[in-house]
Design a protein around this motif. Structure first.
Motif, mmCIF file in Angstrom:
data_model
loop_
_atom_site.group_PDB
_atom_site.id
_atom_site.type_symbol
_atom_site.label_atom_id
_atom_site.label_comp_id
_atom_site.label_asym_id
_atom_site.label_seq_id
_atom_site.Cartn_x
_atom_site.Cartn_y
_atom_site.Cartn_z
ATOM 1 N N UNK A 122 0.840 -1.208 0.000
ATOM 2 C CA UNK A 122 0.000 0.000 0.000
ATOM 3 C C UNK A 122 0.870 1.252 0.000
ATOM 4 N N UNK A 123 1.950 1.229 0.808
ATOM 5 C CA UNK A 123 2.855 2.377 0.868
ATOM 6 C C UNK A 123 3.567 2.592 -0.465
ATOM 7 N N UNK A 124 3.960 1.512 -1.136
ATOM 8 C CA UNK A 124 4.608 1.629 -2.446
ATOM 9 C C UNK A 124 3.634 2.203 -3.479
ATOM 10 N N UNK A 125 2.381 1.775 -3.434
ATOM 11 C CA UNK A 125 1.375 2.309 -4.363
ATOM 12 C C UNK A 125 1.139 3.796 -4.109
ATOM 13 N N UNK A 126 1.124 4.174 -2.826
ATOM 14 C CA UNK A 126 0.977 5.594 -2.490
ATOM 15 C C UNK A 126 2.167 6.399 -3.020
ATOM 16 N N UNK A 127 3.388 5.811 -2.925
ATOM 17 C CA UNK A 127 4.574 6.475 -3.446
ATOM 18 C C UNK A 127 4.478 6.659 -4.955
ATOM 19 N N UNK A 128 3.978 5.643 -5.641
ATOM 20 C CA UNK A 128 3.817 5.725 -7.096
ATOM 21 C C UNK A 128 2.811 6.817 -7.470
ATOM 22 N N UNK A 129 1.700 6.869 -6.724
ATOM 23 C CA UNK A 129 0.672 7.884 -7.002
ATOM 24 C C UNK A 129 1.219 9.286 -6.760
ATOM 25 N N UNK A 130 1.972 9.443 -5.645
ATOM 26 C CA UNK A 130 2.552 10.753 -5.347
ATOM 27 C C UNK A 130 3.577 11.148 -6.404
ATOM 28 N N UNK A 168 13.792 11.419 -3.815
ATOM 29 C CA UNK A 168 12.619 11.421 -2.938
ATOM 30 C C UNK A 168 12.080 9.999 -2.744
ATOM 31 N N UNK A 169 11.981 9.266 -3.852
ATOM 32 C CA UNK A 169 11.483 7.886 -3.764
ATOM 33 C C UNK A 169 12.446 6.998 -2.976
ATOM 34 N N UNK A 170 13.745 7.206 -3.172
ATOM 35 C CA UNK A 170 14.737 6.407 -2.438
ATOM 36 C C UNK A 170 14.668 6.652 -0.942
ATOM 37 N N UNK A 171 14.529 7.944 -0.571
ATOM 38 C CA UNK A 171 14.433 8.262 0.856
ATOM 39 C C UNK A 171 13.172 7.662 1.479
ATOM 40 N N UNK A 172 12.092 7.729 0.709
ATOM 41 C CA UNK A 172 10.828 7.186 1.211
ATOM 42 C C UNK A 172 10.924 5.674 1.410
ATOM 43 N N UNK A 192 13.675 3.897 1.756
ATOM 44 C CA UNK A 192 14.628 3.627 2.826
ATOM 45 C C UNK A 192 13.982 3.764 4.190
ATOM 46 N N UNK A 193 13.119 4.773 4.328
ATOM 47 C CA UNK A 193 12.403 4.953 5.592
ATOM 48 C C UNK A 193 11.487 3.773 5.906
ATOM 49 N N UNK A 194 10.816 3.280 4.844
ATOM 50 C CA UNK A 194 9.935 2.118 5.039
ATOM 51 C C UNK A 194 10.733 0.909 5.516
ATOM 52 N N UNK A 195 11.857 0.631 4.836
ATOM 53 C CA UNK A 195 12.689 -0.526 5.181
ATOM 54 C C UNK A 195 13.268 -0.382 6.584
ATOM 55 N N UNK A 196 13.771 0.816 6.925
ATOM 56 C CA UNK A 196 14.369 1.031 8.238
ATOM 57 C C UNK A 196 13.338 0.875 9.350
ATOM 58 N N UNK A 197 12.154 1.438 9.129
ATOM 59 C CA UNK A 197 11.110 1.340 10.163
ATOM 60 C C UNK A 197 10.730 -0.113 10.396
ATOM 61 N N UNK A 198 10.517 -0.860 9.310
ATOM 62 C CA UNK A 198 10.134 -2.267 9.447
ATOM 63 C C UNK A 198 11.243 -3.098 10.077
ATOM 64 N N UNK A 199 12.494 -2.758 9.761
ATOM 65 C CA UNK A 199 13.612 -3.496 10.357
ATOM 66 C C UNK A 199 13.666 -3.270 11.862
#
Length: 336
Positions: free
Chosen positions: A16-24, A41-45, A47-54
């Motif tokens: 869902x977060x990746x789809x939101x990133x694509x839409x944005x 911008x997409x890389x930072x976003x 990276x934040x997703x991966x870091x938070x989940x880790x």
């Protein structure tokens, strides 16, 4: 908690977060930003997703590891919700409350089951003890005249007494309650009492007895030892060999560490090699039991359970068609 399981659980939120990133990204592209500008911008976003989940995965793994360590340290695992207090999030607090309520309900049900079991056992013991009085009275009446009918009545009364004792010890064995009383016991006197309890059975089957003199005294529960001997003697006569005079021989051997090996051997039909390892199992009747339909498979099971509760060794060896020998390992009473 494995990483694969965690990421499979998080697949939908991440998607869902990746789809939101694509839409944005498409929206920003429509506003005039180039793809080159959108990549950082997409890389930072992402990276934040991966870091938070880790970080979230590491925290969860530490949390479950702490639970596992506490669970492992508990003797009574079901008390875990009562001692676990570490719930930091609303989700963890919710699960903790549910576990605590489930455990509370389980403990209440267990206590109620124990109460009913205790009440059942007490009623059973009262019933058996009340039955003994009329059995004794009828035995006295039947014993006044030595007629064939009275002898048959006395034999059946002995069987009733044997079965009532079996019921009594079965009720006790199914509860955690134990009223065993370890004390000094005259082994010879217990054997003689056992034979007296089976007097008519032994006489009417013309059983030949061999009892040694001066058997050493032991430490045991007298009633429990009497029950075990009674069951062994009863079985020896019940499973006698057709066409032969039944023989029961008692013998003893003083072993090391102040132990007395009491042997009870008969010349009955014996136990087959396939059935021998299972004779102490609950409800097991075996080949002999199938031929004797009155067999319940409870007698030797109760004997073994009683002996285990008293710390007494009970074993059996047999050869089909030749003999059966039970061995009871008792602690000798040493005189000071």
């Amino acid at each position: 908690m494995s990483g694969r399981m965690y990421w499979r659980q998080q697949a939908v939120p991440v998607l869902v977060q990746v789809l939101c990133l694509c839409a944005a990204s498409l929206y920003l592209r429509a506003l005039g930003l180039t793809w080159l500008q959108l990549i950082p911008l997409a890389g930072a976003y992402m990276g934040g997703i991966v870091l938070w989940n880790l970080l979230h995965f590491l925290r969860k793994r530490k949390y479950f590891h702490k639970m596992a360590v506490l669970m492992e340290s508990l003797d009574k695992k079901y008390l875990f919700p009562m001692v676990w207090k570490d719930a930091d999030t609303w989700e963890e607090a919710g699960y903790y409350c549910l576990m605590k309520e489930c455990t509370k309900s389980m403990l209440e049900e267990t206590e109620e089951a124990k109460r009913l079991q205790k009440e059942y056992r007490e009623r059973l013991e009262t019933f058996v003890h009340d039955m003994k009085q009329p059995i004794s009275v009828v035995s006295l009446i039947a014993g006044r005249e030595k007629t064939q009918d009275n002898r048959a009545i006395l034999l059946e009364l002995e069987k009733m007494n044997h079965l009532s004792e079996q019921i009594l010890y079965f009720g006790r064995s199914e509860s955690s309650h134990s009223d065993f009383r370890i004390q000094k016991v005259d082994t010879g006197a217990v054997i003689r009492e056992c034979l007296s309890m089976n007097k008519q059975l032994l006489i009417q089957n013309r059983v030949s007895l061999d009892i040694p003199e001066d058997i050493p005294k032991v430490y045991a529960d007298e009633k429990a030892l009497l029950f075990v001997l009674n069951q062994i003697v009863y079985n020896a006569v019940t499973y006698k060999k057709a066409g032969e005079v039944p023989q029961i021989a008692f013998s003893f051997l003083a072993a090391g560490d102040n132990k007395l090996l009491l042997h009870i051997r008969d010349n009955g039909c014996g136990i087959s090699s396939e059935d021998l390892p299972r004779v102490f199992e609950k409800g097991f009747t075996g080949k002999n039991g199938r031929e004797n339909r009155r067999s319940t498979g409870m007698g030797l099971y109760l004997c073994k359970k009683i002996c285990d509760g008293l710390g007494i060794g009970l074993s059996v060896c047999s050869e089909e068609g030749v003999y059966t020998r039970f061995t009871i390992c008792l602690s000798i009473l040493t005189e000071k």
